[in-house]
Design a protein around this motif. Structure first.
Motif, short mmCIF file in Angstrom:
data_model
loop_
_atom_site.label_atom_id
_atom_site.label_comp_id
_atom_site.label_asym_id
_atom_site.label_seq_id
_atom_site.Cartn_x
_atom_site.Cartn_y
_atom_site.Cartn_z
N THR A 144 5.76 -8.64 -5.91
CA THR A 144 6.00 -7.21 -5.66
C THR A 144 6.76 -6.60 -6.83
O THR A 144 6.43 -5.50 -7.28
N GLU A 145 7.72 -7.32 -7.36
CA GLU A 145 8.48 -6.81 -8.52
C GLU A 145 7.57 -6.63 -9.73
O GLU A 145 7.64 -5.63 -10.44
N GLY A 146 6.70 -7.60 -9.95
CA GLY A 146 5.75 -7.50 -11.06
C GLY A 146 4.81 -6.33 -10.89
O GLY A 146 4.49 -5.61 -11.84
N LYS A 147 4.34 -6.12 -9.65
CA LYS A 147 3.45 -4.99 -9.37
C LYS A 147 4.17 -3.67 -9.63
O LYS A 147 3.59 -2.75 -10.21
N LEU A 189 0.84 -1.20 0.00
CA LEU A 189 0.00 0.00 0.00
C LEU A 189 0.88 1.25 0.00
O LEU A 189 0.62 2.21 -0.72
N ALA A 190 1.92 1.23 0.81
CA ALA A 190 2.84 2.37 0.87
C ALA A 190 3.46 2.64 -0.51
O ALA A 190 3.55 3.79 -0.94
N GLU A 191 3.85 1.58 -1.21
CA GLU A 191 4.44 1.75 -2.54
C GLU A 191 3.42 2.35 -3.51
O GLU A 191 3.76 3.24 -4.30
N ILE A 192 2.19 1.88 -3.45
CA ILE A 192 1.15 2.40 -4.33
C ILE A 192 0.92 3.89 -4.07
O ILE A 192 0.75 4.68 -5.00
N LEU A 193 0.94 4.27 -2.79
CA LEU A 193 0.66 5.65 -2.40
C LEU A 193 1.91 6.55 -2.46
O LEU A 193 1.80 7.76 -2.32
N GLY A 194 3.09 5.93 -2.61
CA GLY A 194 4.33 6.71 -2.67
C GLY A 194 4.76 7.24 -1.31
O GLY A 194 5.29 8.35 -1.23
N ILE A 195 4.53 6.45 -0.28
CA ILE A 195 4.89 6.84 1.08
C ILE A 195 5.64 5.68 1.74
O ILE A 195 5.82 4.63 1.14
N SER A 196 6.04 5.86 2.99
CA SER A 196 6.75 4.80 3.70
C SER A 196 5.76 3.83 4.36
O SER A 196 4.63 4.20 4.67
#
Length: 108
Positions: free
Chosen positions: A87-90, A20-27
């Protein structure tokens, strides 16, 4: 934001705090602090979270109990495919999506 709403949504959609953090661009720590109630997401992030899970901001705030369930089949298939990726594919797919959005914006 209702503390349990975000955690329950993540688990229901099989999305980790890190994803979720990666999708939102946060930690990941920011997501964790929202889930424990130490901090609250900004209005912008409330909107983004609602978009990710296809729910209303009111749901996150505890003002309604139902999620939006009228997802078109095409979008449901995309979501199922996304969830099956590593995760890499996402991350790769999100990069491709960003490139497509940029290309569309440039031609619009």
């Amino acid at each position: 934001m209702k503390v349990d709403k975000l955690r329950n949504l993540r688990r229901e959609h099989k999305v980790s705090q890190k994803e979720l953090a990666e999708i939102l661009g946060i930690s990941q720590q920011t997501v964790a602090s929202w889930e424990t109630g130490r901090t609250e997401p900004s209005n912008e992030f409330l909107r983004d979270i609602a978009d990710v899970f296809n729910i209303s901001v009111d749901y996150l705030l505890g003002r309604e109990n139902l999620t939006l369930s009228s997802i078109p089949q095409e979008e449901t298939s995309l979501l199922e495919g996304f969830r099956s990726l590593t995760t890499e594919g996402k991350n790769t797919l999100m990069t491709i999506l960003d490139a497509l959005k940029s290309k569309q914006s440039a031609t619009a």
